[in-house]
Design a protein around this motif. Structure first.
Motif, PDB file in Angstrom:
ATOM      1  N   GLY A   1       0.826  -1.214   0.000  1.00 21.55           N
ATOM      2  CA  GLY A   1       0.000   0.000   0.000  1.00 21.55           C
ATOM      3  C   GLY A   1       0.851   1.251   0.000  1.00 21.55           C
ATOM      4  O   GLY A   1       1.956   1.267  -0.548  1.00 21.55           O
ATOM      5  N   CYS A   2       0.346   2.306   0.618  1.00 22.72           N
ATOM      6  CA  CYS A   2       1.083   3.576   0.652  1.00 22.72           C
ATOM      7  C   CYS A   2       0.524   4.389   1.808  1.00 22.72           C
ATOM      8  O   CYS A   2      -0.689   4.626   1.873  1.00 22.72           O
TER       9      CYS A   2
ATOM     10  N   LEU B   1       0.775   7.460   2.387  1.00 22.69           N
ATOM     11  CA  LEU B   1       0.220   8.727   1.914  1.00 22.69           C
ATOM     12  C   LEU B   1      -1.201   8.514   1.371  1.00 22.69           C
ATOM     13  O   LEU B   1      -2.118   9.274   1.707  1.00 22.69           O
TER      14      LEU B   1
ATOM     15  N   CYS C   1      10.967   2.295   2.039  1.00 20.70           N
ATOM     16  CA  CYS C   1       9.501   2.267   2.134  1.00 20.70           C
ATOM     17  C   CYS C   1       9.061   0.827   2.425  1.00 20.70           C
ATOM     18  O   CYS C   1       9.305  -0.073   1.611  1.00 20.70           O
TER      19      CYS C   1
ATOM     20  N   HIS D   1       9.167  10.004   3.809  1.00 21.90           N
ATOM     21  CA  HIS D   1       9.747  11.326   3.582  1.00 21.90           C
ATOM     22  C   HIS D   1       9.629  12.250   4.793  1.00 21.90           C
ATOM     23  O   HIS D   1      10.211  13.330   4.802  1.00 21.90           O
TER      24      HIS D   1
HETATM   25 FE1  SF4 Z   1       3.781   5.870  -0.327  1.00 15.96          FE
HETATM   26 FE2  SF4 Z   1       5.834   7.129   0.746  1.00 15.96          FE
HETATM   27 FE3  SF4 Z   1       6.070   4.563   0.126  1.00 15.96          FE
HETATM   28 FE4  SF4 Z   1       5.934   6.412  -1.835  1.00 15.96          FE
HETATM   29  S1  SF4 Z   1       7.565   6.175  -0.324  1.00 15.96           S
HETATM   30  S2  SF4 Z   1       4.833   4.473  -1.716  1.00 15.96           S
HETATM   31  S3  SF4 Z   1       4.551   7.916  -0.878  1.00 15.96           S
HETATM   32  S4  SF4 Z   1       4.684   5.429   1.681  1.00 15.96           S
END
Ligand code: SF4
Ligand code: 13P
Length: 336
Positions: A108-109, A111, A288, A198
């Motif tokens: 997932g993410c 953000l 990540c 980030h």
């Molecule tokens: Fe999401 Fe940040 Fe991972 Fe990119 S680096 S996938 S924005 S959690």
């Protein structure tokens, strides 16, 4: 096969988001993946944050905009998306008739998770005269509530393509939104979301690192917080950062984004030194955890069994396609 049940008819993978099948350690995964690509007329699209082995086997490596553009124009029958869920979902939105598979459905993410659609809908209702620009790092539901999608490499141009008095909501990344407000002089209303990777960089440790490496340039992704961006010699998307290191004359860089990008930087400029910007804790938090759920084994399995497959509701797909198409059209207009 492990203890999970895979129902091939419904594409249901219980609990785990990937095929838990043992891969023999003696198998040459690089050769097998190449074979599968030909057999299935498949293309592997990978984001720069993927582990080096995945980047090395990919047909295309890029930032979010490049990946969406490749997904739109590919003639392959199957898109193998090595990235996170919203990226594979974007590929499916653009390619309803193609099969889109991904190594791990649970990649997932943070953000995207920071903007639940029901709350965002209420937020939008409070600003009825605003148009919505959403960063591509969001769910299809948020895209469907948006007027235009953007990525970190085209956001400024997209905002500037609108009349200067246009009222805008920018979602979901408050750091990127604040950076864009500064760059464009707009006063966009920002949704309060952020990326966990980030936001973890330590200002103090980066400052100390710069004292030890005075010649090093600090380069940062605009998802970073403002104090980090203030220190940066260059700010850009992952592709923007990579291109900067290719053309710039410095020999050392402190890189404030996810560490996966260092693989291409090092490959393209073998004589230069790339130092990952340190996070607050002694953890690997600048990796990540979502991107890194994907492995070469999972990539091989998803190609072989064509599972997990990304499926989506057709009405949601149609609604979320419009603002992506608007982004692609404006990008093409500016040659991005
Ligand atoms: Fe999401 Fe940040 Fe991972 Fe990119 S680096 S996938 S924005 S959690
Ligand atoms: P870009 O590759 O578009 O710069 O985005 C970075 C990112 O966080 C993707 O999840």
């Amino acid at each position: 096969m492990g203890d999970i049940h895979i129902d091939l008819a419904t594409n249901k993978i219980d609990q785990k988001g990937y095929l838990d099948i043992e891969v023999p350690a003696t198998l040459d995964l690089f050769a097998e993946i190449e074979k599968l690509k030909k057999e299935k007329n498949a293309i592997i699209l990978a984001h720069y944050y993927q582990e080096p082995d995945i980047q090395d086997v990919a047909d295309y490596i890029g930032d979010s905009l490049g990946l969406a553009q490749q997904a739109e124009k590919t003639t392959a029958d199957m898109i193998v998306f090595a990235g996170v869920h919203f990226m594979a979902e974007t590929a499916k939105i653009l390619n309803p008739t193609k099969k889109v598979v991904l190594p791990d459905l649970k990649a997932g993410c943070s953000l995207a998770d920071s903007a639940p659609a029901d709350l965002f809908k209420k937020f939008k209702e409070k600003h009825p005269d605003h148009i919505v620009i959403s960063y591509i790092n969001c769910t299809a539901e948020i895209k469907a509530l948006s007027d235009i999608i953007c990525t970190s490499s085209n956001a400024q141009k997209i905002i500037e393509s609108l009349p200067s008095d246009e009222k805008i909501i920018f979602a979901p990344d408050k750091n990127l939104g604040a950076y864009l407000n500064k760059k464009t002089g707009r006063n966009m209303v920002l949704w309060n979301g952020a990326c966990m990777v980030h936001e973890i960089f330590s200002l103090e440790k980066i400052t100390k690192l710069k004292i030890r490496h005075p010649q090093a340039k600090i380069i940062a992704h605009p998802e970073c917080e403002e104090p980090i961006l203030r220190l940066a010699d260059f700010i850009g998307s992952t592709t923007g950062l990579l291109k900067f290191t290719q053309r710039d004359t410095a020999q050392e860089y402190i890189v404030a984004t996810e560490t996966g990008i260092l693989h291409q930087m090092q490959k393209d400029s073998p004589g230069k030194t790339f130092i990952p910007a340190p996070p607050e804790n002694n953890c690997a938090c600048n990796d990540c955890p979502h991107m890194k759920l994907n492995t070469l084994e999972k990539l091989y399995l998803c190609m072989k069994y064509e599972l997990p497959e990304l499926k989506m509701d057709e009405s949601l797909r149609i609604a979320s396609r419009k603002p992506i198409e608007r982004m692609l059209a404006i990008s093409a207009q500016y040659g991005l």
